[in-house]
Motif scaffolding. Structure first.
Motif, PDB file in Angstrom:
ATOM      1  N   PHE A  49      47.929  36.230  42.651  1.00  0.00           N
ATOM      2  CA  PHE A  49      47.734  37.596  43.158  1.00  0.00           C
ATOM      3  C   PHE A  49      47.365  38.514  42.004  1.00  0.00           C
ATOM      4  N   HIS A  65      43.954  36.374  35.408  1.00  0.00           N
ATOM      5  CA  HIS A  65      43.327  37.664  35.693  1.00  0.00           C
ATOM      6  C   HIS A  65      42.794  38.340  34.437  1.00  0.00           C
ATOM      7  N   THR A  99      42.039  40.494  54.000  1.00  0.00           N
ATOM      8  CA  THR A  99      42.929  40.157  55.108  1.00  0.00           C
ATOM      9  C   THR A  99      44.119  41.112  55.151  1.00  0.00           C
ATOM     10  N   ILE A 100      44.700  41.367  53.962  1.00  0.00           N
ATOM     11  CA  ILE A 100      45.862  42.256  53.916  1.00  0.00           C
ATOM     12  C   ILE A 100      45.459  43.666  54.353  1.00  0.00           C
ATOM     13  N   VAL A 127      41.717  37.389  50.336  1.00  0.00           N
ATOM     14  CA  VAL A 127      43.136  37.692  50.538  1.00  0.00           C
ATOM     15  C   VAL A 127      43.340  39.200  50.664  1.00  0.00           C
ATOM     16  N   ALA A 128      42.720  39.947  49.746  1.00  0.00           N
ATOM     17  CA  ALA A 128      42.868  41.401  49.774  1.00  0.00           C
ATOM     18  C   ALA A 128      42.321  41.968  51.081  1.00  0.00           C
ATOM     19  N   THR A 158      42.807  47.545  39.353  1.00  0.00           N
ATOM     20  CA  THR A 158      41.670  47.007  40.095  1.00  0.00           C
ATOM     21  C   THR A 158      40.379  47.542  39.516  1.00  0.00           C
ATOM     22  N   SER A 205      37.564  39.688  47.452  1.00  0.00           N
ATOM     23  CA  SER A 205      38.782  38.898  47.583  1.00  0.00           C
ATOM     24  C   SER A 205      39.163  38.755  49.053  1.00  0.00           C
ATOM     25  N   ALA A 211      45.840  45.876  47.731  1.00  0.00           N
ATOM     26  CA  ALA A 211      45.851  45.703  49.187  1.00  0.00           C
ATOM     27  C   ALA A 211      47.283  45.731  49.714  1.00  0.00           C
ATOM     28  N   ILE A 212      48.194  45.119  48.969  1.00  0.00           N
ATOM     29  CA  ILE A 212      49.600  45.111  49.399  1.00  0.00           C
ATOM     30  C   ILE A 212      50.159  46.531  49.421  1.00  0.00           C
ATOM     31  N   GLU A 252      44.489  42.140  45.013  1.00  0.00           N
ATOM     32  CA  GLU A 252      45.446  41.744  46.056  1.00  0.00           C
ATOM     33  C   GLU A 252      46.660  42.672  46.037  1.00  0.00           C
ATOM     34  N   ASN A 253      47.097  43.042  44.820  1.00  0.00           N
ATOM     35  CA  ASN A 253      48.231  43.968  44.725  1.00  0.00           C
ATOM     36  C   ASN A 253      47.908  45.317  45.343  1.00  0.00           C
TER      37      ASN A 253
END
Lengths: 518, 316
Positions: A140, B197, A469-470, A466-467, A450, A464, A147-148, A144-145
């Motif tokens: 992650f 990353h 989707t979130i 994953v991002a 980001t 991303s 997005a969370i 992704e973070n």
């Protein structure tokens, strides 16, 4: 696997380790109950006292403080609307409402049961899948973070109470307050007015103590004559029906807590907020939340315990801290001469498995202590409020001073109390404000990262899956309560129309009959 | 009814424990022997550990009690500013490090390192430049070359942290640029590096020694004047060996407020000298892979002047 557990249990079940495990969880419960004094500070203060101990014994005790704290913070949240720890903020909403309804015992019991179930499930996952989960979690990145964080923002709707606009205003205020101070990655001071004390920003724990604890005291006093709650001992016990209602919430809370606990950079505070938000969104009776819904206690309490254990996944299998408390524990490892890192499982099997198995033991102790004590603790509410509130104020001020380390914390807590009182008086929800204060810096940090990650180009978010989707889930989560409310409105209006039509039809019929007589 | 009495007893006990615990962090105004070590950072971090070890050592050398108090916030600004207000109070100490210099250079604070009385520099914290084992460069020189050709992302743990400073120094020395992703702590940078990353980071040996041993990370160079003496780090070449003339450390030590008498100052310096002779001091340095370079009183001051000039240049 079985072999490892056997090695672990034979170490953690020694009389000395059992005793220190018990001491750890009891001290943790007390530390958790006190506002402001959280697990991180408690452990850091106690580490020097453990230097002469065997490393395993010391770690068992310190870890016991950590998860014992999760149980303890609930007690003050439910009984006196004072979250002992940031993880218990969302528990206050329904936990305190339950206490006011005379169901404090049930609220404490379900939180003990939920915490226990969550702990056992998460320890089993920790023992079996730590390596693969850790590898997944460090995948992650900033996108992704971010997005969370957006997903977490979407739960503001769930914390808003009846009026979403008020909730959004409060969250906005929280985010605005969170921008005070120096932001991560920069050196410029924002909105400090030249005050050195504001360089570090407003500590949300201090604000939380003011708004929740003292704010509640002020509003009780102003309302006048808060009656002691006279619940019979029998009423303090949890019912079978409540257990049944809470079970799915415990399961969801455990899952959410585990996911967010194992991600470095998310943490258990976020996990408990999200668990509450999700629980309210999926509930068939969201209107019961805020009025003492047992799911509103079960979900965040399960989540914060599950997250506390999941925090050990990156800590033990990679040697990177999962959160602030495990960061302190990593420091302790080094002081005991144990080098944390990916080789810990192979080089120190007795230590690692002894520690993991002690989680089972510690949580059993906590359940055994907390279940019978839940109705007993709830008896505190039988004290007249004018005997109770001086203690609440006393501990709140001490807590604020302990967190801030200086008298400026006292000024912040008093201003926050006045704010909390006004919010209650005019019917504005305070949880979104705290959520904004917690999420503001985390979201900003993820955004800055980001942007740095994409060399100034935010479109890396789109790359991303994953991002994305979130982010889509976040939209669904934010829209769900509004949609379901408007659907329900429409259904009700339709029903009203139908009944009105029937009624008018029924009204008209006698008209027909009466017509000839005219 | 006896039940609620028991609860009352329980809460009384809780109250006493609470008082005991919070008492640990409350300031002792009594200077008749007892003293306070202020740590300007949160419990648990490197500065906190260092402050507690030093407080412990001085306590034993003097035979009186030194309690540790964390006055955190503003990357240390609040702690140092509070300390500024303790002018002339010889019962106060502060566990100092590079923030004492960095803050006045970058932020609007009222103190300068000249406002305080230097007592003891315990040692130096250097960093290693580390990367993933599959990274396409054999040493730091190749990392620098790669960064000249394309954008190379490095993780740093703050806008004024040691890793940010050493990357700036490498950039100045080599006349090139790294792209940075800021994080809040060394632990977060480590997670980002392991997760792929960022491509490289500059971290303390004690933060990465486990990952180096397991092969999850590879050290490119040590930004030290000489190679590390510890066995686990001995084989890592220095930056200078690879043509990068950067060796920069974060110092750790103890200062007293300004305006204390010479006699009071000598008393602390004497205690520090005594502590520096103990095994406890030695193992504190070894555990944290710090380079031993103790300096006392008069010698610590000129060191700070030189350090300040170097830092001002690095941050400009």
């Amino acid at each position: 696997m079985i072999e490892n557990l056997a090695v672990g249990f034979s170490a953690s079940l020694s009389p000395e380790n059992l005793l220190w495990c018990l001491i750890g969880v009891v001290v943790g419960t007390v530390i958790g109950m006190l506002p402001g004094l959280g697990a991180t500070t408690g452990i850091a203060i106690l580490i020097p006292l453990t230097l002469g101990m065997d490393p395993l014994t010391a770690l068992i005790m310190l870890a016991g403080i950590y998860y014992g704290c999760q149980y303890g913070s609930t007690i003050s949240a439910v009984l006196i609307a004072t979250p002992g720890d940031a993880n218990a903020v969302s528990t206050v909403i329904d936990g305190y409402a339950m206490a006011r309804n005379g169901r404090a015992g049930a609220a404490l019991a379900i939180s003990a049961i939920g915490s226990f179930v969550a702990a056992i499930v998460s320890v089993v996952l920790l023992a079996t899948l730590a390596g693969p989960i850790a590898d997944l979690a460090i995948g992650f990145g900033p996108a992704e973070n971010f997005a969370i964080m957006v997903f977490a923002m979407a739960t503001i709707v769930a914390f808003s109470g009846a009026d979403i606009r008020k909730g959004l205003m409060m969250a906005g205020l929280g985010i605005a307050l969170s921008t005070v101070g120096v932001a991560m990655g920069f050196t410029t001071a924002r909105f400090t007015g030249g005050s050195v004390n504001l360089l570090g920003g407003l500590d949300f724990v201090v604000v939380m103590i003011g708004i929740f604890a003292i704010g509640e005291v002020l509003s009780q006093i102003s309302a006048g004559g808060a009656e002691p709650i006279r619940a019979r001992f029998r009423d303090m016990l949890i019912t079978r029906k409540e257990l049944r209602q809470a079970s799915p919430a415990i399961a969801r809370g455990t899952g959410i807590g585990f996911v967010f606990g194992s991600l470095p950079g998310a943490g258990s505070t976020l996990a408990s907020f999200l668990a509450y938000g999700v629980e309210k969104s999926v509930s068939k009776t969201p209107e019961r939340f805020g009025k003492g819904a047992i799911q509103g206690v079960a979900a965040p309490e399960s989540a914060n315990n599950s997250a506390a254990n999941a925090n050990f996944i990156p800590t033990l299998s990679l040697g990177i801290p999962g959160g602030s408390t495990t960061a302190v524990l990593l420091g302790a490892f080094i002081m005991y001469g144990v080098q944390p890192g990916p080789l810990l499982f192979t080089e120190q099997p007795t230590l690692v498995w002894g520690l993991i198995t002690s989680f089972f033991i510690g949580n059993v102790i906590l359940l055994v202590l907390n279940l019978p004590l839940a109705p007993a603790f709830a008896q505190i509410l039988r004290l007249p409020y004018n005997h109770l509130y001086p203690f609440i104020i006393f501990f709140s001020l001490i807590g604020a001073f302990a967190v801030a380390g200086n008298t400026f914390g006292l000024i912040v807590v008093l201003v926050a109390s006045a704010l909390g009182f006004c919010l209650k008086k005019f019917g504005y929800p305070s949880a979104p404000l705290i959520l904004g204060l917690v999420l503001g810096p985390m979201t900003e940090k993820a955004l800055v990262q980001t942007s740095a990650f994409g060399r100034g180009d935010l479109s890396i978010l789109l790359q991303s899956p994953v991002a994305m989707t979130i982010l889509i889930l976040a939209v669904v989560l934010a829209a769900a309560p509004i949609l379901s409310r408007s659907l329900r409105e429409r259904a009700r209006r339709k029903r009203d129309l139908e009944t009105a039509a029937e009624a008018s039809a029924a009204e008209r019929e006698p008209d027909h009959d009466s017509q000839p007589s005219r | 009814m006896h039940l609620s009495r028991r609860t009352l007893l329980g809460s009384g006990a809780a109250a006493m424990l609470a008082a005991a615990i919070t008492g640990c962090s409350s300031r002792s105004e009594d200077s008749g022997g007892n003293a306070t070590m202020i740590v300007p950072f949160a419990p648990g971090g490197g500065s906190d550990q260092s402050g507690r070890a030093l407080a412990d050592g001085l306590e034993q050398a003097l035979g009186n009690s030194i309690s540790v108090e964390n006055v955190q916030g503003g990357s240390g600004a609040i702690g140092y500013s509070t300390f500024l207000g303790m002018h002339g109070d010889s019962s106060q100490l502060l566990a100092t490090e590079t923030a004492m210099m960095v803050l006045p250079l970058t932020q609007d604070v009222r103190f300068s390192y000249r406002d305080f009385t230097p007592i003891f520099k315990a040692g130096d914290d250097y960093t290693l430049v580390v990367t993933r084992p599959d990274a396409p460069y054999a040493d730091a020189a190749e990392l620098v070359r790669a960064a000249r050709e394309r954008s190379v992302l490095v993780g740093v743990s703050g806008a004024t942290s040691l890793d940010e400073i050493v990357f700036s120094l490498i950039e100045k020395d080599q006349d090139m640029r790294f792209d940075r992703v800021p994080y809040e702590s060394g632990g977060e940078v480590l997670a980002a590096l392991l997760g792929g990353h960022v491509e490289a980071a500059s971290l303390n040996p004690s933060e990465v020694i486990g990952q180096l041993a397991s092969g999850d990370l590879r050290a490119l160079c040590a930004l030290t004047p000489e190679r590390f003496e510890a066995e686990a780090l001995r084989d890592i070449p220095t930056g200078r060996e690879q043509g990068i003339d950067v060796a920069f450390a974060q110092f750790r030590g103890v200062i007293a407020p300004g305006g204390i008498t010479d006699q009071q100052r000598e008393r602390w310096i004497e205690a520090a000298r005594e502590y520096a002779r103990t095994d406890a001091y030695r193992s504190y340095l070894e555990e944290n892979y710090m380079v031993e370079e103790p300096l006392f009183g008069e010698d610590f001051g000129p060191y700070l002047d030189r350090y300040h000039d170097d830092l001002a240049e690095a941050l400009s």
